[in-house]
Write a protein that holds these residues in place. Structure first.
Motif, PDB file in Angstrom:
ATOM      1  N   ASP A   1       0.811  -1.446   0.075  1.00 38.48           N
ATOM      2  CA  ASP A   1      -0.015  -0.134   0.164  1.00 38.48           C
ATOM      3  C   ASP A   1       0.977   1.233   0.073  1.00 38.48           C
ATOM      4  O   ASP A   1       2.086   1.113   0.718  1.00 38.48           O
ATOM      5  CB  ASP A   1      -0.765   0.102   1.280  1.00 38.48           C
ATOM      6  N   ALA A   2       0.398   2.370  -0.614  1.00 39.81           N
ATOM      7  CA  ALA A   2       0.943   3.803  -0.880  1.00 39.81           C
ATOM      8  C   ALA A   2       0.128   4.912  -0.275  1.00 39.81           C
ATOM      9  O   ALA A   2      -0.946   4.611  -0.801  1.00 39.81           O
ATOM     10  CB  ALA A   2       1.728   3.756  -2.070  1.00 39.81           C
ATOM     11  N   TYR A   3       0.481   5.380   0.701  1.00 44.59           N
ATOM     12  CA  TYR A   3      -0.283   6.375   1.008  1.00 44.59           C
ATOM     13  C   TYR A   3       0.269   7.842   0.214  1.00 44.59           C
ATOM     14  O   TYR A   3       1.207   8.421   0.910  1.00 44.59           O
ATOM     15  CB  TYR A   3      -0.285   6.686   2.571  1.00 44.59           C
ATOM     16  N   ILE A   4      -0.279   8.396  -0.449  1.00 46.62           N
ATOM     17  CA  ILE A   4       0.325   9.526  -1.071  1.00 46.62           C
ATOM     18  C   ILE A   4      -0.451  10.918  -0.301  1.00 46.62           C
ATOM     19  O   ILE A   4      -1.572  10.849  -0.138  1.00 46.62           O
ATOM     20  CB  ILE A   4      -0.237   9.748  -2.747  1.00 46.62           C
ATOM     21  N   PHE A   5       0.257  11.767   0.258  1.00 46.88           N
ATOM     22  CA  PHE A   5      -0.007  12.908   0.862  1.00 46.88           C
ATOM     23  C   PHE A   5       0.580  14.070   0.295  1.00 46.88           C
ATOM     24  O   PHE A   5       1.607  14.142  -0.575  1.00 46.88           O
ATOM     25  CB  PHE A   5       0.157  12.727   2.384  1.00 46.88           C
ATOM     26  N   ARG A   6      -0.038  15.440   0.548  1.00 46.67           N
ATOM     27  CA  ARG A   6       0.623  16.556   0.279  1.00 46.67           C
ATOM     28  C   ARG A   6       0.250  17.420   1.302  1.00 46.67           C
ATOM     29  O   ARG A   6      -0.464  17.280   2.258  1.00 46.67           O
ATOM     30  CB  ARG A   6      -0.034  17.210  -1.105  1.00 46.67           C
TER      31      ARG A   6
ATOM     32  N   ARG B   1       9.980  -1.244  -4.962  1.00 49.27           N
ATOM     33  CA  ARG B   1      10.071  -0.937  -6.504  1.00 49.27           C
ATOM     34  C   ARG B   1       8.555  -1.159  -6.894  1.00 49.27           C
ATOM     35  O   ARG B   1       8.070  -0.461  -7.757  1.00 49.27           O
ATOM     36  CB  ARG B   1      11.034  -1.872  -7.044  1.00 49.27           C
ATOM     37  N   ALA B   2       7.663  -2.077  -6.347  1.00 50.19           N
ATOM     38  CA  ALA B   2       6.328  -2.389  -6.553  1.00 50.19           C
ATOM     39  C   ALA B   2       5.744  -1.299  -6.146  1.00 50.19           C
ATOM     40  O   ALA B   2       4.549  -0.551  -7.109  1.00 50.19           O
ATOM     41  CB  ALA B   2       5.909  -3.749  -5.810  1.00 50.19           C
ATOM     42  N   VAL B   3       5.635  -0.624  -5.324  1.00 48.20           N
ATOM     43  CA  VAL B   3       5.091   0.726  -4.591  1.00 48.20           C
ATOM     44  C   VAL B   3       5.477   1.763  -5.816  1.00 48.20           C
ATOM     45  O   VAL B   3       4.531   2.446  -6.363  1.00 48.20           O
ATOM     46  CB  VAL B   3       5.424   0.975  -3.191  1.00 48.20           C
ATOM     47  N   ALA B   4       6.765   2.003  -6.119  1.00 48.43           N
ATOM     48  CA  ALA B   4       7.146   3.134  -7.124  1.00 48.43           C
ATOM     49  C   ALA B   4       6.320   2.800  -8.359  1.00 48.43           C
ATOM     50  O   ALA B   4       5.700   3.555  -9.097  1.00 48.43           O
ATOM     51  CB  ALA B   4       8.364   2.896  -7.348  1.00 48.43           C
ATOM     52  N   ARG B   5       6.108   1.578  -8.863  1.00 44.71           N
ATOM     53  CA  ARG B   5       5.360   1.144 -10.080  1.00 44.71           C
ATOM     54  C   ARG B   5       4.161   1.477  -9.848  1.00 44.71           C
ATOM     55  O   ARG B   5       3.363   2.032 -10.854  1.00 44.71           O
ATOM     56  CB  ARG B   5       5.878  -0.497 -10.538  1.00 44.71           C
ATOM     57  N   GLU B   6       3.278   0.838  -8.847  1.00 38.94           N
ATOM     58  CA  GLU B   6       1.846   1.030  -8.786  1.00 38.94           C
ATOM     59  C   GLU B   6       1.461   2.330  -8.644  1.00 38.94           C
ATOM     60  O   GLU B   6       0.272   2.905  -9.061  1.00 38.94           O
ATOM     61  CB  GLU B   6       1.449   0.317  -7.391  1.00 38.94           C
ATOM     62  N   VAL B   7       2.254   3.303  -7.954  1.00 36.81           N
ATOM     63  CA  VAL B   7       2.137   4.548  -7.750  1.00 36.81           C
ATOM     64  C   VAL B   7       1.825   5.294  -9.062  1.00 36.81           C
ATOM     65  O   VAL B   7       0.915   5.907  -9.610  1.00 36.81           O
ATOM     66  CB  VAL B   7       2.780   5.435  -6.774  1.00 36.81           C
TER      67      VAL B   7
ATOM     68  N   ASP C   1       9.734  12.573  -8.916  1.00 35.79           N
ATOM     69  CA  ASP C   1       9.050  13.831  -8.842  1.00 35.79           C
ATOM     70  C   ASP C   1       8.314  14.005  -7.490  1.00 35.79           C
ATOM     71  O   ASP C   1       8.244  15.006  -7.190  1.00 35.79           O
ATOM     72  CB  ASP C   1       7.957  13.810  -9.892  1.00 35.79           C
ATOM     73  N   ALA C   2       8.646  13.085  -6.571  1.00 33.37           N
ATOM     74  CA  ALA C   2       7.794  13.123  -5.184  1.00 33.37           C
ATOM     75  C   ALA C   2       8.832  14.074  -4.398  1.00 33.37           C
ATOM     76  O   ALA C   2       9.992  13.907  -4.569  1.00 33.37           O
ATOM     77  CB  ALA C   2       7.657  11.720  -4.613  1.00 33.37           C
ATOM     78  N   LEU C   3       8.261  14.635  -3.347  1.00 34.79           N
ATOM     79  CA  LEU C   3       9.038  15.116  -2.294  1.00 34.79           C
ATOM     80  C   LEU C   3       9.781  14.299  -1.278  1.00 34.79           C
ATOM     81  O   LEU C   3      10.670  14.637  -0.579  1.00 34.79           O
ATOM     82  CB  LEU C   3       8.363  16.372  -1.702  1.00 34.79           C
TER      83      LEU C   3
ATOM     84  N   ARG D   1       3.832  -1.054   3.967  1.00 30.66           N
ATOM     85  CA  ARG D   1       3.155   0.218   3.764  1.00 30.66           C
ATOM     86  C   ARG D   1       4.040   1.214   3.527  1.00 30.66           C
ATOM     87  O   ARG D   1       5.207   1.235   4.218  1.00 30.66           O
ATOM     88  CB  ARG D   1       1.963   0.454   4.740  1.00 30.66           C
ATOM     89  N   PHE D   2       3.784   2.179   2.600  1.00 33.06           N
ATOM     90  CA  PHE D   2       4.697   3.265   2.125  1.00 33.06           C
ATOM     91  C   PHE D   2       3.903   4.590   2.215  1.00 33.06           C
ATOM     92  O   PHE D   2       2.835   4.687   2.112  1.00 33.06           O
ATOM     93  CB  PHE D   2       5.106   3.222   0.987  1.00 33.06           C
ATOM     94  N   ALA D   3       4.630   5.743   2.743  1.00 39.44           N
ATOM     95  CA  ALA D   3       4.147   7.014   2.424  1.00 39.44           C
ATOM     96  C   ALA D   3       4.989   7.881   1.240  1.00 39.44           C
ATOM     97  O   ALA D   3       6.175   7.581   1.062  1.00 39.44           O
ATOM     98  CB  ALA D   3       4.261   7.658   3.574  1.00 39.44           C
ATOM     99  N   VAL D   4       4.315   8.525   0.535  1.00 40.62           N
ATOM    100  CA  VAL D   4       4.940   9.204  -0.668  1.00 40.62           C
ATOM    101  C   VAL D   4       4.240  10.642  -0.473  1.00 40.62           C
ATOM    102  O   VAL D   4       2.921  10.905  -0.500  1.00 40.62           O
ATOM    103  CB  VAL D   4       4.442   8.724  -1.885  1.00 40.62           C
ATOM    104  N   GLU D   5       5.353  11.873  -0.360  1.00 39.97           N
ATOM    105  CA  GLU D   5       4.838  13.139  -0.518  1.00 39.97           C
ATOM    106  C   GLU D   5       4.903  13.646  -2.001  1.00 39.97           C
ATOM    107  O   GLU D   5       5.937  13.691  -2.459  1.00 39.97           O
ATOM    108  CB  GLU D   5       5.797  13.915   0.503  1.00 39.97           C
ATOM    109  N   ALA D   6       3.563  14.253  -2.160  1.00 41.60           N
ATOM    110  CA  ALA D   6       3.526  14.865  -3.485  1.00 41.60           C
ATOM    111  C   ALA D   6       3.611  16.383  -3.445  1.00 41.60           C
ATOM    112  O   ALA D   6       3.535  16.774  -2.232  1.00 41.60           O
ATOM    113  CB  ALA D   6       2.145  14.634  -4.117  1.00 41.60           C
ATOM    114  N   ALA D   7       4.001  17.252  -4.379  1.00 40.14           N
ATOM    115  CA  ALA D   7       3.911  18.488  -4.405  1.00 40.14           C
ATOM    116  C   ALA D   7       2.563  19.366  -3.983  1.00 40.14           C
ATOM    117  O   ALA D   7       1.536  18.387  -4.238  1.00 40.14           O
ATOM    118  CB  ALA D   7       4.352  19.099  -5.736  1.00 40.14           C
TER     119      ALA D   7
END
Length: 166
Positions: free
Chosen positions: A12-17, A61-67, A77-79, A103-109
């Protein structure tokens, strides 16, 4: 006698800004899976990015691909990109499986918006203060609480759990 299988091939990836300093989390509304024959329990529900880890693929790597596939966001491009420490086990009745998902967290602009693939038909941004009410599963709410602790000023875990974005 058969017992549930143990599966660890989903992440799972939780994208936030943080558009105004307050954290917002991305939710995607899942479309129905035509192969699920009415058994897709998450069809029509709001979820974080969720995907399968392919054979020989690492979870990050799977999370990067799925995101990228599900939202168009490239990790380069993520922060920021973090692994969460806790794994929340859950039982998936339609597969008779006990699931353990990294589970992973990804910060977007702050002004970034997703470009959805055909797995989703809508998206929304949820304020962290509304996550308890708007995220469906206890494990998802626990992941959000972990993200908030991880990103708190002075967090000891943040540098240790930060991953390279490229």
């Amino acid at each position: 006698m058969s017992s549930p299988r143990l599966r660890t091939d989903v992440a799972d990836a939780y994208i936030f800004r943080r558009p105004w300093g307050e954290l917002e989390l991305l939710q995607l509304r899942r479309t129905a899976d035509p192969d699920a024959a009415g058994k897709d329990v998450i069809a029509g529900t709001w979820q974080p990015v969720m995907g399968h880890i392919d054979e020989g693929e690492t979870a990050p790597r799977a999370v990067a691909r799925e995101v990228e596939e599900e939202t168009g966001l490239k990790l380069s491009d993520a922060l920021g990109f973090w692994a969460l420490e806790q794994v929340h086990p859950y039982y998936l009745v339609t597969r008779d499986a006990i699931m353990l998902s990294p589970r992973f967290a990804v910060e977007a602009a702050k002004d970034w918006e997703p470009v959805l693939n055909d797995e989703h038909d809508a998206h929304r941004w949820v304020r962290a203060t509304d996550a308890e009410r708007l995220f469906m599963w206890p494990g998802q709410r626990a992941a959000i609480a972990e993200i908030l602790r991880l990103l708190a000023p002075g967090s000891l875990e943040e540098p240790a759990l930060r991953l390279p974005r490229g």
